[in-house]
Design an enzyme around this catalytic site. Structure first.
Site, mmCIF file in Angstrom:
data_model
loop_
_atom_site.group_PDB
_atom_site.id
_atom_site.type_symbol
_atom_site.label_atom_id
_atom_site.label_comp_id
_atom_site.label_asym_id
_atom_site.label_seq_id
_atom_site.Cartn_x
_atom_site.Cartn_y
_atom_site.Cartn_z
ATOM 1 N N LYS A 81 -4.166 2.858 6.579
ATOM 2 C CA LYS A 81 -4.233 3.490 7.511
ATOM 3 C C LYS A 81 -5.386 4.822 7.134
ATOM 4 O O LYS A 81 -6.438 4.540 5.836
ATOM 5 C CB LYS A 81 -3.567 5.124 6.796
ATOM 6 C CG LYS A 81 -3.131 5.867 7.501
ATOM 7 C CD LYS A 81 -2.074 5.298 8.928
ATOM 8 C CE LYS A 81 -1.675 6.319 9.892
ATOM 9 N NZ LYS A 81 -0.387 5.944 10.640
HETATM 10 N N1 GLU Z 1 -0.730 5.183 14.074
HETATM 11 C C1 GLU Z 1 0.469 4.302 14.663
HETATM 12 C C2 GLU Z 1 1.752 3.908 13.690
HETATM 13 O O1 GLU Z 1 1.372 4.632 12.677
HETATM 14 C C3 GLU Z 1 0.146 3.083 15.471
HETATM 15 C C4 GLU Z 1 -0.579 2.229 14.393
HETATM 16 C C5 GLU Z 1 -1.717 1.201 15.061
HETATM 17 O O2 GLU Z 1 -1.020 0.681 16.123
HETATM 18 O O3 GLU Z 1 -2.363 0.273 14.712
HETATM 19 O O4 GLU Z 1 1.940 2.552 14.015
#
Ligand code: GLU
Length: 419
Positions: free
Chosen positions: A107
Protein backbone atom coordinates in the site's frame (compact mmCIF):
# COMPACT_ATOMS: atom_id res chain seq x y z
CA UNK A 1 5.19 7.31 14.98
CA UNK A 2 6.11 3.64 15.11
CA UNK A 3 4.81 1.35 12.42
CA UNK A 4 2.73 -0.69 14.87
CA UNK A 5 1.14 2.26 16.73
CA UNK A 6 -2.04 2.84 14.73
CA UNK A 7 -5.46 1.38 15.50
CA UNK A 8 -5.89 -0.18 12.04
CA UNK A 9 -2.52 -1.92 12.30
CA UNK A 10 -3.27 -3.21 15.79
CA UNK A 11 -6.74 -4.43 14.76
CA UNK A 12 -5.17 -6.34 11.88
CA UNK A 13 -2.57 -7.97 14.15
CA UNK A 14 -5.27 -8.93 16.65
CA UNK A 15 -7.42 -10.66 14.04
CA UNK A 16 -4.29 -12.33 12.64
CA UNK A 17 -3.54 -13.76 16.10
CA UNK A 18 -7.14 -14.93 16.56
CA UNK A 19 -7.19 -16.62 13.16
CA UNK A 20 -3.77 -18.14 13.87
CA UNK A 21 -5.29 -19.97 16.84
CA UNK A 22 -8.17 -21.32 14.73
CA UNK A 23 -5.88 -22.89 12.12
CA UNK A 24 -3.11 -23.70 14.60
CA UNK A 25 -0.67 -21.63 12.59
CA UNK A 26 3.10 -22.01 13.02
CA UNK A 27 4.10 -19.22 15.51
CA UNK A 28 7.17 -18.28 13.42
CA UNK A 29 4.91 -17.64 10.44
CA UNK A 30 2.58 -15.51 12.56
CA UNK A 31 5.51 -13.48 13.86
CA UNK A 32 6.74 -12.87 10.34
CA UNK A 33 3.29 -11.79 9.19
CA UNK A 34 3.01 -9.24 12.01
CA UNK A 35 5.70 -7.04 10.43
CA UNK A 36 5.92 -5.63 6.91
CA UNK A 37 8.75 -6.80 4.65
CA UNK A 38 9.77 -3.28 3.62
CA UNK A 39 8.64 0.31 4.27
CA UNK A 40 9.80 3.38 2.39
CA UNK A 41 9.19 6.97 3.53
CA UNK A 42 9.83 9.70 0.99
CA UNK A 43 9.73 13.48 0.88
CA UNK A 44 7.69 14.79 -2.01
CA UNK A 45 8.57 18.42 -2.80
CA UNK A 46 6.02 20.04 -5.07
CA UNK A 47 6.06 23.39 -6.88
CA UNK A 48 2.66 24.96 -6.17
CA UNK A 49 0.85 27.11 -8.72
CA UNK A 50 1.85 30.28 -6.84
CA UNK A 51 5.55 29.42 -7.20
CA UNK A 52 6.13 28.27 -3.62
CA UNK A 53 7.35 24.76 -2.77
CA UNK A 54 5.50 22.47 -0.38
CA UNK A 55 7.01 19.26 0.94
CA UNK A 56 4.61 16.34 1.44
CA UNK A 57 5.40 12.98 3.02
CA UNK A 58 4.76 9.83 1.03
CA UNK A 59 4.95 6.12 1.83
CA UNK A 60 5.04 2.74 0.12
CA UNK A 61 4.90 -0.30 2.35
CA UNK A 62 5.35 -3.84 1.04
CA UNK A 63 3.95 -6.16 3.64
CA UNK A 64 4.51 -9.53 1.95
CA UNK A 65 5.74 -10.77 -1.41
CA UNK A 66 5.47 -14.47 -0.74
CA UNK A 67 2.68 -15.11 -3.22
CA UNK A 68 3.85 -12.72 -5.94
CA UNK A 69 4.59 -9.02 -6.56
CA UNK A 70 3.30 -6.50 -4.04
CA UNK A 71 -0.17 -5.18 -4.89
CA UNK A 72 -2.30 -2.45 -3.40
CA UNK A 73 -3.56 1.07 -3.87
CA UNK A 74 -2.21 4.56 -3.30
CA UNK A 75 -4.15 6.80 -0.97
CA UNK A 76 -4.13 10.61 -0.90
CA UNK A 77 -5.68 11.67 2.40
CA UNK A 78 -4.82 13.73 5.49
CA UNK A 79 -5.19 10.62 7.68
CA UNK A 80 -2.33 8.81 5.91
CA UNK A 81 0.65 7.92 8.12
CA UNK A 82 3.21 5.13 8.24
CA UNK A 83 1.18 2.90 10.53
CA UNK A 84 -2.05 3.31 8.55
CA UNK A 85 -0.28 2.49 5.27
CA UNK A 86 1.40 -0.53 6.90
CA UNK A 87 -1.93 -1.75 8.30
CA UNK A 88 -3.57 -1.37 4.89
CA UNK A 89 -0.64 -3.17 3.24
CA UNK A 90 -1.13 -6.03 5.67
CA UNK A 91 -4.84 -6.17 4.79
CA UNK A 92 -3.86 -6.37 1.09
CA UNK A 93 -1.69 -9.44 1.82
CA UNK A 94 -4.65 -11.13 3.50
CA UNK A 95 -7.09 -10.03 0.79
CA UNK A 96 -4.94 -11.25 -2.10
CA UNK A 97 -4.24 -14.56 -0.39
CA UNK A 98 -7.93 -15.12 0.41
CA UNK A 99 -8.92 -14.34 -3.18
CA UNK A 100 -6.40 -16.86 -4.48
CA UNK A 101 -4.48 -14.24 -6.46
CA UNK A 102 -0.75 -14.70 -7.24
CA UNK A 103 0.01 -11.39 -5.50
CA UNK A 104 1.54 -10.12 -2.30
CA UNK A 105 0.30 -7.13 -0.30
CA UNK A 106 1.42 -3.49 -0.44
CA UNK A 107 0.00 0.00 0.00
CA UNK A 108 1.12 3.56 -0.53
CA UNK A 109 -0.02 7.04 0.18
CA UNK A 110 0.69 10.71 0.70
CA UNK A 111 -0.50 12.78 3.66
CA UNK A 112 -2.38 15.42 1.71
CA UNK A 113 -5.87 16.75 1.09
CA UNK A 114 -6.09 16.28 -2.70
CA UNK A 115 -9.29 18.32 -2.95
CA UNK A 116 -7.43 21.58 -2.32
CA UNK A 117 -4.78 21.00 -5.00
CA UNK A 118 -5.15 22.08 -8.62
CA UNK A 119 -4.93 19.46 -11.37
CA UNK A 120 -1.41 20.67 -12.24
CA UNK A 121 -0.28 20.46 -8.59
CA UNK A 122 -1.74 16.96 -8.30
CA UNK A 123 0.11 15.91 -11.41
CA UNK A 124 3.44 17.31 -10.20
CA UNK A 125 2.96 15.66 -6.79
CA UNK A 126 2.09 12.29 -8.33
CA UNK A 127 5.07 12.40 -10.70
CA UNK A 128 7.56 13.27 -7.96
CA UNK A 129 6.12 10.63 -5.62
CA UNK A 130 6.36 8.03 -8.41
CA UNK A 131 9.95 8.98 -9.08
CA UNK A 132 10.78 8.67 -5.36
CA UNK A 133 9.30 5.16 -5.10
CA UNK A 134 10.32 4.00 -8.60
CA UNK A 135 13.17 1.82 -7.26
CA UNK A 136 10.80 -0.49 -5.45
CA UNK A 137 7.82 -0.64 -7.83
CA UNK A 138 7.55 -2.36 -11.22
CA UNK A 139 5.36 -4.90 -13.05
CA UNK A 140 7.21 -7.83 -11.44
CA UNK A 141 7.93 -6.11 -8.12
CA UNK A 142 5.03 -4.07 -6.81
CA UNK A 143 2.01 -2.78 -8.71
CA UNK A 144 0.06 0.22 -7.33
CA UNK A 145 -3.61 1.01 -8.05
CA UNK A 146 -6.19 3.64 -7.06
CA UNK A 147 -7.49 3.99 -3.50
CA UNK A 148 -9.11 6.83 -1.51
CA UNK A 149 -8.30 10.19 -3.16
CA UNK A 150 -6.72 8.75 -6.33
CA UNK A 151 -8.28 7.69 -9.66
CA UNK A 152 -7.48 6.43 -13.18
CA UNK A 153 -5.91 9.80 -14.11
CA UNK A 154 -3.51 9.49 -11.16
CA UNK A 155 -2.56 6.03 -12.41
CA UNK A 156 -1.94 7.34 -15.95
CA UNK A 157 0.52 9.93 -14.56
CA UNK A 158 2.21 7.25 -12.47
CA UNK A 159 2.52 4.93 -15.48
CA UNK A 160 3.87 7.74 -17.65
CA UNK A 161 6.46 8.85 -15.10
CA UNK A 162 7.75 5.33 -14.56
CA UNK A 163 7.81 4.73 -18.33
CA UNK A 164 9.74 7.98 -18.96
CA UNK A 165 12.33 6.94 -16.38
CA UNK A 166 12.98 3.53 -17.94
CA UNK A 167 12.64 4.77 -21.53
CA UNK A 168 9.73 2.66 -22.79
CA UNK A 169 6.01 2.17 -22.01
CA UNK A 170 5.40 -0.05 -18.99
CA UNK A 171 1.61 -0.30 -18.61
CA UNK A 172 1.98 -3.25 -16.19
CA UNK A 173 3.53 -1.04 -13.47
CA UNK A 174 0.07 0.06 -12.33
CA UNK A 175 -3.58 -1.04 -12.56
CA UNK A 176 -6.78 0.97 -12.52
CA UNK A 177 -5.46 2.87 -15.56
CA UNK A 178 -7.75 4.54 -18.11
CA UNK A 179 -8.77 2.12 -20.91
CA UNK A 180 -6.80 4.17 -23.48
CA UNK A 181 -3.47 3.39 -21.79
CA UNK A 182 -4.05 -0.29 -21.11
CA UNK A 183 -6.76 -0.33 -18.45
CA UNK A 184 -9.39 -3.06 -18.19
CA UNK A 185 -13.05 -2.67 -18.96
CA UNK A 186 -15.01 -3.02 -15.74
CA UNK A 187 -12.13 -1.98 -13.44
CA UNK A 188 -13.61 1.33 -12.35
CA UNK A 189 -16.84 -0.18 -11.01
CA UNK A 190 -15.27 -3.48 -9.95
CA UNK A 191 -15.05 -2.89 -6.20
CA UNK A 192 -18.70 -1.78 -6.03
CA UNK A 193 -19.74 -4.70 -8.21
CA UNK A 194 -17.89 -7.16 -5.97
CA UNK A 195 -19.68 -5.66 -2.95
CA UNK A 196 -23.03 -6.28 -4.67
CA UNK A 197 -22.09 -9.84 -5.72
CA UNK A 198 -21.23 -10.59 -2.06
CA UNK A 199 -24.46 -8.96 -0.89
CA UNK A 200 -26.45 -11.14 -3.34
CA UNK A 201 -24.86 -14.31 -1.96
CA UNK A 202 -25.41 -13.17 1.64
CA UNK A 203 -29.08 -12.42 0.85
CA UNK A 204 -29.55 -15.94 -0.53
CA UNK A 205 -28.10 -17.38 2.67
CA UNK A 206 -30.24 -15.15 4.91
CA UNK A 207 -33.40 -15.62 2.83
CA UNK A 208 -33.65 -11.94 1.94
CA UNK A 209 -35.25 -11.20 -1.42
CA UNK A 210 -33.07 -9.06 -3.72
CA UNK A 211 -35.84 -6.71 -4.78
CA UNK A 212 -37.65 -3.56 -3.63
CA UNK A 213 -37.94 -5.02 -0.11
CA UNK A 214 -34.14 -4.97 0.21
CA UNK A 215 -33.54 -1.55 1.75
CA UNK A 216 -29.91 -0.41 1.66
CA UNK A 217 -27.90 2.45 3.17
CA UNK A 218 -24.50 3.32 1.74
CA UNK A 219 -21.95 5.39 3.67
CA UNK A 220 -19.48 7.04 1.29
CA UNK A 221 -20.17 8.14 -2.28
CA UNK A 222 -16.71 7.78 -3.79
CA UNK A 223 -15.78 5.11 -6.31
CA UNK A 224 -16.85 2.18 -4.11
CA UNK A 225 -20.03 3.63 -2.57
CA UNK A 226 -21.44 5.15 -5.74
CA UNK A 227 -20.92 1.97 -7.79
CA UNK A 228 -22.29 -0.26 -5.02
CA UNK A 229 -25.38 1.97 -4.85
CA UNK A 230 -25.75 1.98 -8.64
CA UNK A 231 -25.48 -1.78 -9.13
CA UNK A 232 -27.82 -2.45 -6.17
CA UNK A 233 -30.36 -0.05 -7.70
CA UNK A 234 -29.98 -1.61 -11.19
CA UNK A 235 -30.59 -5.06 -9.74
CA UNK A 236 -33.86 -3.91 -8.16
CA UNK A 237 -32.90 -3.22 -4.54
CA UNK A 238 -34.04 -0.01 -2.80
CA UNK A 239 -31.18 2.31 -1.82
CA UNK A 240 -32.81 4.62 0.72
CA UNK A 241 -29.80 6.59 1.98
CA UNK A 242 -26.31 7.57 0.88
CA UNK A 243 -23.74 9.97 2.33
CA UNK A 244 -20.34 11.53 1.81
CA UNK A 245 -18.01 13.40 4.20
CA UNK A 246 -20.45 16.29 4.48
CA UNK A 247 -23.47 14.15 5.48
CA UNK A 248 -26.19 12.19 3.76
CA UNK A 249 -29.59 12.16 2.12
CA UNK A 250 -32.55 9.87 2.73
CA UNK A 251 -35.83 8.87 1.11
CA UNK A 252 -37.68 5.87 2.51
CA UNK A 253 -39.16 5.10 -0.93
CA UNK A 254 -35.71 4.87 -2.49
CA UNK A 255 -33.31 7.27 -4.23
CA UNK A 256 -32.95 7.41 -8.00
CA UNK A 257 -29.25 6.51 -8.04
CA UNK A 258 -28.40 7.18 -11.73
CA UNK A 259 -29.94 10.68 -11.32
CA UNK A 260 -28.11 11.15 -8.03
CA UNK A 261 -24.77 10.25 -9.62
CA UNK A 262 -25.38 12.85 -12.36
CA UNK A 263 -26.35 15.43 -9.68
CA UNK A 264 -23.21 14.64 -7.64
CA UNK A 265 -20.94 14.91 -10.70
CA UNK A 266 -22.42 18.29 -11.64
CA UNK A 267 -22.74 19.86 -8.17
CA UNK A 268 -19.94 18.03 -6.26
CA UNK A 269 -22.39 17.61 -3.37
CA UNK A 270 -25.34 15.37 -2.48
CA UNK A 271 -27.16 18.42 -1.11
CA UNK A 272 -30.14 19.74 -2.99
CA UNK A 273 -31.11 16.39 -4.53
CA UNK A 274 -34.84 16.12 -5.32
CA UNK A 275 -37.22 14.33 -2.91
CA UNK A 276 -34.65 13.65 -0.22
CA UNK A 277 -34.22 14.66 3.41
CA UNK A 278 -30.83 15.47 4.92
CA UNK A 279 -29.39 13.05 7.50
CA UNK A 280 -26.07 12.82 9.30
CA UNK A 281 -23.57 10.03 8.73
CA UNK A 282 -24.36 8.68 12.17
CA UNK A 283 -28.10 8.62 11.46
CA UNK A 284 -27.44 6.80 8.19
CA UNK A 285 -25.38 4.10 9.89
CA UNK A 286 -28.16 3.54 12.43
CA UNK A 287 -31.05 3.27 9.94
CA UNK A 288 -33.29 0.22 10.14
CA UNK A 289 -32.23 -1.18 6.75
CA UNK A 290 -31.84 -4.75 5.50
CA UNK A 291 -28.23 -4.09 4.46
CA UNK A 292 -25.65 -1.47 5.38
CA UNK A 293 -22.62 -0.77 3.20
CA UNK A 294 -19.92 1.30 4.96
CA UNK A 295 -17.78 2.44 2.02
CA UNK A 296 -16.00 5.46 3.49
CA UNK A 297 -12.95 5.25 5.76
CA UNK A 298 -11.57 2.89 8.39
CA UNK A 299 -12.93 3.20 11.93
CA UNK A 300 -16.28 4.69 10.79
CA UNK A 301 -18.18 2.30 13.09
CA UNK A 302 -16.92 2.34 16.67
CA UNK A 303 -18.26 0.49 19.71
CA UNK A 304 -20.49 3.36 20.81
CA UNK A 305 -22.16 3.52 17.42
CA UNK A 306 -22.33 -0.27 17.10
CA UNK A 307 -24.78 -0.38 20.01
CA UNK A 308 -27.22 1.72 18.02
CA UNK A 309 -26.90 -0.11 14.72
CA UNK A 310 -30.16 -1.79 13.67
CA UNK A 311 -29.27 -3.66 10.50
CA UNK A 312 -28.50 -7.39 10.59
CA UNK A 313 -26.24 -7.36 7.52
CA UNK A 314 -23.12 -5.26 6.94
CA UNK A 315 -21.05 -5.51 3.76
CA UNK A 316 -17.71 -3.75 4.24
CA UNK A 317 -16.98 -1.71 1.13
CA UNK A 318 -14.19 0.23 2.87
CA UNK A 319 -11.05 -1.27 4.38
CA UNK A 320 -11.45 -1.62 8.15
CA UNK A 321 -14.72 0.33 8.62
CA UNK A 322 -15.60 -1.47 11.90
CA UNK A 323 -13.20 -1.20 14.81
CA UNK A 324 -12.33 -4.55 16.47
CA UNK A 325 -14.55 -3.72 19.45
CA UNK A 326 -17.47 -2.68 17.27
CA UNK A 327 -17.13 -5.80 15.14
CA UNK A 328 -17.17 -8.08 18.20
CA UNK A 329 -20.20 -6.30 19.64
CA UNK A 330 -22.15 -6.52 16.39
CA UNK A 331 -21.33 -10.21 15.89
CA UNK A 332 -22.45 -10.97 19.46
CA UNK A 333 -25.79 -9.35 18.56
CA UNK A 334 -26.18 -11.67 15.56
CA UNK A 335 -25.20 -9.16 12.88
CA UNK A 336 -23.57 -10.78 9.82
CA UNK A 337 -20.53 -8.79 8.71
CA UNK A 338 -19.13 -9.63 5.29
CA UNK A 339 -15.55 -8.51 5.95
CA UNK A 340 -13.50 -6.05 3.90
CA UNK A 341 -10.90 -8.51 2.61
CA UNK A 342 -13.73 -10.45 0.97
CA UNK A 343 -16.42 -7.84 0.28
CA UNK A 344 -14.23 -5.18 -1.35
CA UNK A 345 -11.99 -7.67 -3.15
CA UNK A 346 -13.59 -6.96 -6.54
CA UNK A 347 -11.18 -4.06 -7.13
CA UNK A 348 -8.01 -6.05 -6.78
CA UNK A 349 -9.48 -9.06 -8.60
CA UNK A 350 -10.08 -6.92 -11.68
CA UNK A 351 -6.69 -5.24 -11.13
CA UNK A 352 -5.23 -8.72 -11.47
CA UNK A 353 -7.27 -9.25 -14.66
CA UNK A 354 -5.96 -5.91 -15.97
CA UNK A 355 -2.40 -6.98 -15.29
CA UNK A 356 -2.93 -10.36 -16.99
CA UNK A 357 -4.55 -8.72 -20.03
CA UNK A 358 -1.69 -6.21 -20.22
CA UNK A 359 1.03 -8.86 -20.02
CA UNK A 360 -0.60 -10.84 -22.85
CA UNK A 361 -1.67 -7.70 -24.78
CA UNK A 362 -5.07 -9.30 -25.29
CA UNK A 363 -8.10 -7.49 -23.89
CA UNK A 364 -11.42 -8.96 -22.84
CA UNK A 365 -14.97 -7.61 -23.20
CA UNK A 366 -16.73 -6.13 -20.16
CA UNK A 367 -19.14 -9.07 -19.82
CA UNK A 368 -16.21 -11.47 -19.70
CA UNK A 369 -14.47 -9.38 -17.02
CA UNK A 370 -17.65 -9.22 -14.92
CA UNK A 371 -18.36 -12.95 -15.32
CA UNK A 372 -14.82 -13.82 -14.22
CA UNK A 373 -15.14 -11.38 -11.29
CA UNK A 374 -18.41 -13.06 -10.30
CA UNK A 375 -16.81 -16.51 -10.32
CA UNK A 376 -13.78 -15.38 -8.33
CA UNK A 377 -15.59 -13.44 -5.62
CA UNK A 378 -18.54 -15.79 -5.14
CA UNK A 379 -16.26 -18.80 -4.81
CA UNK A 380 -14.29 -16.91 -2.12
CA UNK A 381 -17.59 -15.98 -0.46
CA UNK A 382 -18.70 -19.63 -0.24
CA UNK A 383 -15.30 -20.79 0.97
CA UNK A 384 -15.50 -18.25 3.81
CA UNK A 385 -19.18 -18.91 4.56
CA UNK A 386 -18.61 -22.67 4.82
CA UNK A 387 -15.51 -22.22 6.98
CA UNK A 388 -17.46 -19.91 9.27
CA UNK A 389 -20.34 -22.41 9.59
CA UNK A 390 -18.05 -25.41 10.17
CA UNK A 391 -16.00 -23.67 12.86
CA UNK A 392 -18.89 -21.57 14.25
CA UNK A 393 -16.91 -18.36 13.94
CA UNK A 394 -17.53 -14.94 12.40
CA UNK A 395 -17.08 -14.35 8.68
CA UNK A 396 -14.10 -12.07 9.46
CA UNK A 397 -12.30 -14.72 11.45
CA UNK A 398 -13.15 -17.32 8.79
CA UNK A 399 -11.85 -15.07 5.99
CA UNK A 400 -8.61 -14.46 7.88
CA UNK A 401 -8.22 -18.15 8.67
CA UNK A 402 -8.63 -19.19 5.01
CA UNK A 403 -6.20 -16.47 4.00
CA UNK A 404 -3.49 -17.38 6.49
CA UNK A 405 -3.82 -21.07 5.69
CA UNK A 406 -2.69 -20.38 2.12
CA UNK A 407 0.08 -18.00 3.20
CA UNK A 408 1.39 -20.41 5.82
CA UNK A 409 1.71 -23.24 3.29
CA UNK A 410 3.51 -20.99 0.79
CA UNK A 411 5.86 -19.53 3.42
CA UNK A 412 6.78 -22.96 4.78
CA UNK A 413 7.43 -24.26 1.26
CA UNK A 414 9.64 -21.28 0.39
CA UNK A 415 11.43 -21.54 3.73
CA UNK A 416 13.49 -18.91 5.50
CA UNK A 417 16.51 -17.35 3.78
CA UNK A 418 19.17 -17.95 5.00
CA UNK A 419 18.28 -21.15 6.85
N1 GLU B 1 -7.22 0.03 -3.32
C1 GLU B 1 -7.97 -1.17 -3.61
C2 GLU B 1 -8.04 -2.07 -2.39
O1 GLU B 1 -7.90 -1.63 -1.27
C3 GLU B 1 -7.48 -1.85 -4.87
C4 GLU B 1 -6.08 -2.35 -4.82
C5 GLU B 1 -5.57 -2.88 -6.14
O2 GLU B 1 -6.33 -3.00 -7.08
O3 GLU B 1 -4.38 -3.18 -6.20
O4 GLU B 1 -8.31 -3.25 -2.50
Amino acid sequence: MDITDGALYQNSVKILEDAGKIINCDPNILNRLKKPKRALIVSVPVRMDDGSVKVYTGYRVQHSMTLGPGKGGIRYHMGVDLSEVAGLAMLMTFKNSLLNLPLGGAKGGITVDPTVLSRAELQRMTRRYTSEISNIIGPDKDIPAPDVGTNPQTMAWLMDTYSQEVGFAVPGVVTGKPIEVGGSLGREGATGMGVVFCMEEACKKLNYRFDDTLTIAVQGFGNVGSHAALYSHQRGARVIAVSDVDGGIYNKNGLDIPKLIAHFKAKKTLDGFENAEKITNEELLCLDVKALIPAALDGAINAKLAEKIKTKLIIEGANGPCTAEAGALLVSRGVKIIPDILANGGGVIVSYFEWVQGVSSYFWGEDEVNAKLHTAITSAFHKVWNFSETHKISMRLAAMSCSIQRLEKAMLLRGLYPQ
